[in-house]
Design a protein around this motif. Sequence first.
Motif, short mmCIF file in Angstrom:
data_model
loop_
_atom_site.label_atom_id
_atom_site.label_comp_id
_atom_site.label_asym_id
_atom_site.label_seq_id
_atom_site.Cartn_x
_atom_site.Cartn_y
_atom_site.Cartn_z
N ALA A 197 13.27 -54.33 28.26
CA ALA A 197 12.37 -54.29 27.09
C ALA A 197 12.82 -55.36 26.11
O ALA A 197 13.99 -55.72 26.05
N LEU A 198 11.88 -55.88 25.34
CA LEU A 198 12.17 -56.83 24.28
C LEU A 198 12.17 -56.07 22.97
O LEU A 198 11.28 -55.26 22.71
N ASP A 199 13.19 -56.29 22.12
CA ASP A 199 13.33 -55.56 20.87
C ASP A 199 13.74 -56.53 19.77
O ASP A 199 14.22 -57.63 20.04
N ILE A 200 13.58 -56.10 18.54
CA ILE A 200 14.06 -56.87 17.38
C ILE A 200 15.11 -56.02 16.69
O ILE A 200 14.84 -54.86 16.32
N ASN A 201 16.31 -56.56 16.52
CA ASN A 201 17.39 -55.80 15.90
C ASN A 201 17.22 -55.78 14.37
O ASN A 201 16.34 -56.46 13.83
N PRO A 202 18.04 -55.00 13.65
CA PRO A 202 17.90 -54.91 12.19
C PRO A 202 18.04 -56.26 11.46
O PRO A 202 17.54 -56.43 10.36
N GLU A 203 18.71 -57.21 12.09
CA GLU A 203 18.87 -58.53 11.49
C GLU A 203 17.66 -59.43 11.76
O GLU A 203 17.64 -60.59 11.36
N GLY A 204 16.67 -58.92 12.49
CA GLY A 204 15.47 -59.69 12.79
C GLY A 204 15.59 -60.60 14.00
O GLY A 204 14.73 -61.44 14.23
N GLU A 205 16.65 -60.42 14.79
CA GLU A 205 16.86 -61.25 15.98
C GLU A 205 16.28 -60.56 17.21
O GLU A 205 16.36 -59.34 17.33
#
Length: 101
Positions: free
Chosen positions: A57-65
């Motif tokens: 899966a593709l995700d965005i971490n809390p830092e926006g990466e």
Amino acid sequence: PAPPFSVRGIGKEFCITTPSTTFYHKPEDKITGSAHKSNPFSSNSTCETVQFVSGLALDINPEGEHEIVLSYGIMDCGSGIVRIMLDDVLSSLHSSQNSYK
């Protein structure tokens, strides 16, 4: 892009490091905790001899990466979840322009 899709990049074989038994799960165990981070393209990775990716899966971490989240099997008797930076994956690929003609 529209079908038929073509291969745009090829990467070399890699392994997923497992930091501890915390992330080694038997089917009867409840999975608790979060996925660990790994750079499977590191030259000093130590890994099990049998691993297979079973989910992606593709995700965005809390830092926006952007990160890729992989679920994987370990030694045919356990499982784990790992997060890998998308930039690490993309930078490990090389062009496949002439590879599959």
